[in-house]
Design an enzyme around this catalytic site. Structure first.
Site, PDB file in Angstrom:
ATOM      1  N   LYS A  19      -2.182 -27.923  -0.215  1.00 15.19           N
ATOM      2  CA  LYS A  19      -2.507 -29.062   0.651  1.00 15.19           C
ATOM      3  C   LYS A  19      -3.213 -28.665   1.943  1.00 15.19           C
ATOM      4  CE  LYS A  19       1.178 -32.067  -1.076  1.00 15.19           C
ATOM      5  NZ  LYS A  19       2.304 -32.952  -0.718  1.00 15.19           N
ATOM      6  N   ASN A  38      -3.659 -34.335   0.259  1.00 11.28           N
ATOM      7  CA  ASN A  38      -3.075 -34.381  -1.078  1.00 11.28           C
ATOM      8  C   ASN A  38      -3.911 -35.248  -2.017  1.00 11.28           C
ATOM      9  OD1 ASN A  38      -2.176 -37.016  -0.051  1.00 11.28           O
ATOM     10  ND2 ASN A  38      -0.858 -37.037  -1.879  1.00 11.28           N
ATOM     11  N   ASP A  58       0.259 -39.124   0.964  1.00 10.15           N
ATOM     12  CA  ASP A  58       1.676 -38.814   1.195  1.00 10.15           C
ATOM     13  C   ASP A  58       2.252 -39.653   2.328  1.00 10.15           C
ATOM     14  OD1 ASP A  58       2.098 -36.909  -0.777  1.00 10.15           O
ATOM     15  OD2 ASP A  58       1.603 -35.215   0.511  1.00 10.15           O
ATOM     16  N   ARG A 115       7.938 -40.968  16.915  1.00 13.45           N
ATOM     17  CA  ARG A 115       9.384 -40.893  17.132  1.00 13.45           C
ATOM     18  C   ARG A 115       9.798 -39.439  17.388  1.00 13.45           C
ATOM     19  NH1 ARG A 115      11.743 -44.502  12.112  1.00 13.45           N
ATOM     20  NH2 ARG A 115       9.889 -45.809  11.864  1.00 13.45           N
ATOM     21  N   TYR A 124      11.500 -34.975  -6.440  1.00 14.04           N
ATOM     22  CA  TYR A 124      11.879 -35.965  -7.451  1.00 14.04           C
ATOM     23  C   TYR A 124      12.325 -35.273  -8.726  1.00 14.04           C
ATOM     24  CZ  TYR A 124       6.827 -35.350  -8.387  1.00 14.04           C
ATOM     25  OH  TYR A 124       5.579 -34.840  -8.598  1.00 14.04           O
TER      26      TYR A 124
END
Length: 225
Positions: A48, A69, A84, A121, A173
């Protein structure tokens, strides 16, 4: 998932194929995307970051993330994107957008996408240099996002006592979920696993290649979700 999407969209002459590309073969693989009949590609670990200088241009989002990606072909030019981020945004919605501090495990391309999705954040990114500190930092956080491949083969990224206060997102996953997701569910935390991220980054990739809205439900069904 993508082949099911192409069929659902009536793109019967389109196909999505998997190629295992060694690092030294990456320039040749990218050059092959310039051929007629190629719409683009997805790029995964460990390429990536390495793919970036091989492309002609980056989309603004990919430029901000510093990782790619998604590649799409525009005539003979290759444009780098980052879907992503959209996958992580969907996962954040699934866990209820917890506020407070976030720990991102990993410092690669997926971690950079997660940082971009969090949009300013407070974030603590932990790579190999501070890996031994992850337990203390995760316990103090509201959200942990695992952007490492750990968990793919059943490894525990965190001890159960080091889980955050509110939510866990795991980009890995595997069927049945990773040990991190299982531990978080047992604790009653909000969770989103890598299938959510895969589905929604895949939908964004489909749209980038085809210019059409993604048939998300056909893609979801193909993943067995």
């Amino acid at each position: 998932m993508q082949n099911a999407a192409f069929r659902a969209a009536g793109l019967d002459d389109w196909s999505y194929e998997l190629f295992d590309v060694a690092p030294e073969e990456l320039p040749q693989a990218v050059s092959a995307l310039r051929l007629r009949g190629r719409a683009g590609a997805n790029v995964t670990i460990p390429h990536k970051l390495a793919v970036v200088p091989l492309l002609d241009r980056l989309e603004p989002l990919a430029e901000r993330v510093g990782a790619v990606n998604l590649v799409r072909r525009e005539k003979e030019r290759l444009i780098g994107g980052n879907s992503d981020v959209y996958g992580v945004l969907a996962a954040l919605e699934e866990v209820g957008q917890p506020g407070g501090g976030t720990v991102i495990l990993g410092r690669g391309g997926s971690a950079r996408a997660a940082e971009a999705a969090l949009s300013g954040r407070p974030v603590e990114m932990i790579g190999r240099d501070r890996w031994e500190d992850r337990g203390v930092l995760c316990r103090r956080a509201d959200l942990v996002i695992n952007c490492t491949p750990l968990g793919r083969d059943g490894e525990a990224v965190l001890d159960p006592g080091d889980l955050p206060r509110k939510a866990v997102i795991d980009l890995v996953y595997v069927r049945g979920g990773t040990p991190l997701i299982a531990a978080a569910r047992a604790r009653g935390l909000a969770v989103a696993d890598g299938w959510t991220v895969l589905l929604h980054q895949g939908a964004a990739s489909f749209t980038a290649w085809t210019g059409r809205p993604a048939p998300v439900e056909a893609m979801r069904a193909a993943l067995g979700l």
